[in-house]
Design an enzyme around this catalytic site. Structure first.
Site, PDB file in Angstrom:
ATOM      1  CE  LYS A  53      -3.608   1.199   4.883  1.00  0.00           C
ATOM      2  NZ  LYS A  53      -3.333   0.743   3.503  1.00  0.00           N
ATOM      3  CB  SER A  76      -0.936   0.011   1.211  1.00  0.00           C
ATOM      4  OG  SER A  76      -0.208   0.036   2.417  1.00  0.00           O
TER       5      SER A  76
END
Length: 814
Positions: free
Chosen positions: A748, A705
């Protein structure tokens, strides 16, 4: 074929006396033994030279052989069979060594069988079979003893003689005349043969002695067998003495107890044993055991009634019976099926956690419509401090059930779940059954805490044992190793908790319904502190609400500058620290009440522990802000890039995993392939070395990511332009510049909000994941969704800004 050997000769007046036999032996010893002898197979016996034996002849084949022997020279060879179970003797089943013997007497019986008395003369070795039908004949070699006259032979002779006399004294079945015979023997070989004939050893061992021509080797072998036999007999004698002592003790106790029983009857007092058995039977009836458990309990109670209390087995049986009758086989609590009341109770204890509350209310609703519903198996997964364990207690309170918590952290023994078998000393049921007994009901809320921390070693795998416990199709008949009767766990509401799903075995994960408990935003934490944490800490420290108050901004400052976590555990500690200091001031009389404002927080907690470094870190080219998922919920990470004259080498540091390293290489390859489109002016990449570093090098980092973040850091470096502050991004990069979706979006985004990020760039296919993000976070932050890396560049470097409509929770779609 000889079926057996008679220890005593046939009772017939025509048989010679013992002295006649000895005389015959001496005479036979001087006779010339023919080179070809009739072979008589013998089952389960070996005849040694010099020994006399009475044999039964039962088969036609052996009777024919005996008639021919008596009609000729009366000599024959006795050879043992290797396998005694074979009905018909075969040449391959006979040993190669045997004993030449002479027939001393034969007596025919009315049933067409015969008994004969034979005397062993010499050892023989079969050289060649000359006839196999109707009986065996063979050419043989007469074997003479090899005697070595030396001190070792004399020592072996005396030792064997002494040991055998000791065995005669210990074994009552050996006649006393044997001692006289042993004392009078002066031939070492004859002594070895006599001892071997009377020792309790098998045919193979006797045959081994028979085949030894060396008298010294024969005595050594016999001595070894004598020593073994002595050890066995001494051990048997010791055991017999112990058993006799125990029996005498038991008989004495029985006699005294019978006397005590008679005295109690005379005094009109009841028998304690009878009273105890009656009490146990009454408890067993009250427990309402299921049929299988009742059958087992009755059998155990019958054993106890016949067993003396002093017996070691009595305590084992009594403990087992106590466990059986004390379990809540038919005891259940009544569920609170008032949906509104249950909802109110859940809201009183916890803020948010809507998915968990909704699932419990659904279960109660179905229970209200259907009484025999099986209990669900729920798994709460989330960062530490998000209320997974405490919500279990709240669920039990809302449903009106008992609550049991069992920690699985560090459990490595399967017996912790299933218990030990009763054959072990101190055996007990597993912790599942133990906790149910402690709860006193068969339908509690049973929390298995930290299921992801289970271990496994040589004692078994506890997670495998949990497969039956957490399977609604199997746990209605859960079998504990100690109880050995099925117990119904289908009414239990099992709740497991975990910080991570990955360590949980797939088979176990498949049996559970997973509910994720993500972290809280700062605004949510302010409400949680005011509604739950502060009242609890005030009560714990003896402070009233009037004596200590907080500004909302002060609480928010504590959340942002003194804690950085998904849960509220550290936040509780910081509030408790302030409460302690205030309690000290009030108790010492310095103050009567305290109001904590933003400016007063450092006075109680010291300087700020965390601060937003996004603006400072991204003021220079080559630094980009990424988002990462962690066990504690989520976090931001900075990716730094720099270059220097070199040969085109790419260096990666920061404790990176293989996947993250490959993402960095993919980002570099993409940039080199599209320098003109991106707007980078660099003549030759091979003239420079590039170094990518992710700070906090002690912490391992991995995953795809960070691909777009690495690419933006390199583009910022090569363009010489810093990235816009308070912009964070996440997504996987491909060589074609595509931005692929990643996981952990909610965690996140919340981490970005805690760090002060205002704009988050996400893969387009992750737009659907914003459904789980709290509304206040979506309103306060801007979200840009991209499908290509090229689409990110204008937003990252400020040449393009998200539209104002984004502030009304509408994300920008490129």
């Amino acid at each position: 074929m000889v079926n057996k050997e008679d220890k005593n000769p046939p009772e017939d007046q025509s048989l010679p006396k013992s002295d006649t036999v000895i005389e015959n032996v001496d005479k036979a010893d001087r006779l010339k033994i023919p080179e070809e002898l009739h072979i008589l197979p013998m089952k389960d016996t070996v005849l040694f030279p010099g020994m006399v034996a009475a044999l039964n002849i039962v088969t036609e084949r052996d009777l024919t052989l005996l008639n021919h022997v008596l009609a000729s020279h009366r000599f024959l060879a006795l050879v043992a069979q290797k396998e005694k179970d074979l009905k018909a003797a075969e040449q391959s089943n006979l040993y190669d060594y045997g004993t030449a013997a002479v027939v001393l007497q034969m007596l025919r019986m009315p049933d067409n069988t015969a008994k004969m008395l034979v005397q062993g003369i010499k050892r023989i070795k079969i050289d060649e079979y000359t006839q196999t039908d109707p009986y065996f004949k063979a050419k043989v070699t007469i074997l003479e003893d090899h005697i070595d006259s030396d001190k070792e032979m004399e020592a072996l002779f005396r030792n064997a003689s002494d040991q055998f006399i000791r065995i005669i004294n210990m074994v009552p079945t050996l006649p006393e005349e044997l001692k006289i015979a042993v004392v009078n023997i002066d031939n070492p070989g004859r002594l070895a043969d006599m001892i071997a004939a009377h020792l309790n050893i098998n045919v193979a061992e006797k045959q081994e002695i028979l085949e030894l021509v060396s008298v010294k080797a024969r005595l050594q072998k016999v001595t070894a067998f004598l020593t073994r036999e002595m050890e066995v007999m001494e051990m048997a004698s010791k055991i017999q003495s112990q058993v006799k002592s125990e029996m005498e003790k038991g008989q004495r106790e029985y006699f005294l107890r019978q006397q005590l029983k008679a005295i109690q009857e005379e005094l009109g007092e009841g028998d304690e044993r009878t009273t105890e058995v009656k009490e146990l039977r009454q408890k067993m009836d009250d427990a309402k055991l299921p049929p299988e458990a009742k059958k087992q309990a009755e059998a155990e109670l019958d054993r106890i009634a016949k067993m003396p209390p002093a017996s070691a087995e009595y305590t084992v049986s009594r403990t087992y019976l106590d466990w059986l009758i004390s379990l809540p086989w038919s005891v259940s609590t009544t569920d609170n099926l008032d949906i509104q009341a249950a909802h109110k109770t859940l809201d009183e204890d916890h803020y948010d956690l809507e998915k968990v509350k909704e699932r419990i209310l659904e279960y109660l609703a179905i229970r209200k419509l259907r009484q025999d519903m099986k209990g669900p198996i729920l798994c709460f997964v989330g960062p530490p401090g998000t209320g997974k364990t405490s919500v279990g207690m709240s669920i039990a309170r809302a449903m009106g059930r008992k609550f049991i918590r069992m920690s699985l952290g560090g459990v490595r023994d399967e017996a912790e779940i299933r218990g030990h078998r009763r054959t072990y000393i101190g055996a007990l049921p597993g912790r599942i059954i133990q906790n149910l007994r402690k709860a006193g009901t068969n339908n509690p809320v049973f929390m298995l805490d930290e299921v992801d921390k289970l271990g496994a070693d040589f004692r078994g795998d506890p997670s495998a044992a949990l497969l039956e416990v957490l399977d609604p199709e199997q746990n209605y008949a859960f079998s504990d190793h100690y109880l050995e009767v099925p117990f119904d766990l289908s009414k239990v509401l099992f709740i497991t908790t975990a910080n991570l799903l990955d360590p949980i075995p797939p088979a176990l994960k498949d049996r559970m319904e997973v509910l994720e408990l993500p972290g809280y935003t700062a605004e949510e934490k302010v409400l949680i502190v005011k509604r739950f944490v502060l009242p609890k800490e005030l009560k714990a420290h003896g402070i009233t609400e009037e004596q200590l108050t907080f500004d909302d901004d002060a609480i928010k400052t504590i959340i942002i500058e003194y804690t950085r976590e998904a849960g509220i555990r550290n936040l509780e500690r910081e509030i408790a620290t302030i409460c302690r200091k205030v309690a000290k001031d009030i108790a010492s009389g310095k103050k009567t009440s305290v109001h904590v404002s933003v400016n007063q927080v450092p006075a109680y907690l010291g300087p700020s522990k965390f601060f937003s470094e996004v603006a400072e870190r991204t003021t220079e080219p080559g630094v980009a802000t990424g988002l990462a998922w962690t066990q504690s919920g989520g976090d931001i990470l900075f990716i730094e890039a720099t270059n220097m004259p070199g040969t085109g080498k790419l260096t990666l540091t920061g404790h990176l995993g293989e996947i993250m390293k490959e993402s960095a290489q993919a980002a570099m390859s993409y940039i080199r392939a599209r320098t003109d489109a991106i707007g980078i002016k660099i003549d030759d990449f091979h003239k420079y070395d590039f170094h990518i570093h992710v700070p906090a090098g002690a912490i391992p980092k991995d995953g795809p990511s960070a691909g777009v973040t690495i690419a933006m850091a390199l583009i910022s470096l090569l363009k010489g332009t810093p990235i816009v502050p308070y912009v964070a991004m996440t997504g996987e990069i491909t060589l074609r510049g595509n931005v692929l979706p990643v996981g952990g979006i909610k965690e996140k985004v919340l981490a970005a909000k805690r760090a002060g990020i205002t704009t988050v760039i996400l893969p387009e296919r992750n737009e659907k994941d914003l459904v789980d993000v709290p509304e206040n976070a979506k309103k306060e932050m801007k979200f840009v969704f991209v499908d290509k890396v090229d689409e990110m560049i204008p937003f990252v470097f400020g040449t393009k800004k998200p539209e104002e409509v984004v502030r009304k929770a509408q994300p920008v779609r490129v």
